[in-house]
Design an enzyme around this catalytic site. Structure first.
Site, short mmCIF file in Angstrom:
data_model
loop_
_atom_site.label_atom_id
_atom_site.label_comp_id
_atom_site.label_asym_id
_atom_site.label_seq_id
_atom_site.Cartn_x
_atom_site.Cartn_y
_atom_site.Cartn_z
CG ASP A 17 -2.01 1.02 1.18
OD1 ASP A 17 -1.82 2.07 0.54
OD2 ASP A 17 -3.07 0.78 1.77
CB THR A 57 -1.73 -9.88 -10.63
OG1 THR A 57 -1.19 -8.56 -10.42
CG2 THR A 57 -0.87 -10.91 -9.90
#
Length: 221
Positions: free
Chosen positions: A125, A197
């Site tokens: 994050d 991904t």
């Protein structure tokens, strides 16, 4: 969690999720708790640890591709852990274990010193607002904690799509006396062992640059 994730949590936790003694918080680690990887996996093998494994796409893919290595995913969000277990079960993965806990506490005391042959930090994050940057995982005091868990010659692999965080992490790792750069130039080449991904593809589509870093643990005195 979705119904499938809830079912996975109930049915698959005994197989994949390690029971960690807690301190005060729900995702804390008791300071006296110790993990024995060989006992948990039932063998001696290379150990790869992913910090903040999210929904587990990277580590499940890697575990399926490398059955002779052992993989440990550390994550605090149950929904992500449940999805990881669900995908691991579908892939028939047996060399993966999960820990629901704060990563710094796992690295600082739960894992034996030098237990990890590799540590992965993929897309942490970024806490991109200026007032929130102090919440970022990678800070100067985190470097020795991570280095403790790495074996001599072990590899730290990092990736982010947030330029400012990439620079901050590079500065932190460069300043660590326990780590050496394992790349030339400004950034490391993309780690081929990291599966592409949907998150990474989205970042590329909107024009973000994926920055990789790679550091090697110096030998202990």
């Amino acid at each position: 969690m979705s119904e499938a994730q809830d079912r996975a949590w109930r049915e698959l936790s005994p197989r994949y999720l390690l029971d960690i003694p807690r301190d005060e918080g729900a995702t804390s680690v008791h300071p006296d708790a110790r993990l024995e990887p060989e006992r948990e996996f039932g063998r001696r093998a290379r150990l790869i640890v992913e910090i903040g494994s999210g929904q587990g796409h990277a580590i499940v893919h890697a575990a399926a591709q490398h059955p002779h290595d052992d993989f440990l995913a550390i994550e605090v969000f149950q929904a992500g852990l449940a999805r990881t277990m669900l995908d691991a079960d579908r892939a028939g993965v047996t060399n993966l274990r999960l820990i629901e806990a704060n990563a710094p506490e796992v690295l600082a005391s739960l894992l034996p010193e030098g237990a990890a042959d590799e540590v992965w930090v993929f897309f942490p994050d970024p806490w991109h607002k200026q007032r929130h940057t102090k919440r970022r995982l990678v800070q100067p005091d985190f470097a020795p904690v991570l280095a403790r868990a790495l074996a001599d010659g072990g590899m730290l692999r990092v990736a982010t799509d947030w330029q400012a965080y990439a620079v901050q992490m590079r500065d932190v790792w460069d300043a660590s006396p326990e780590l050496d750069r394992a790349f030339e130039g400004d950034w490391a080449p993309r780690f081929e062992g990291r599966t592409m991904t949907a998150f990474e593809r989205k970042g590329l589509r909107v024009g973000r640059h994926i920055r990789d870093l790679r550091y090697r643990r110096r030998d202990r005195p």
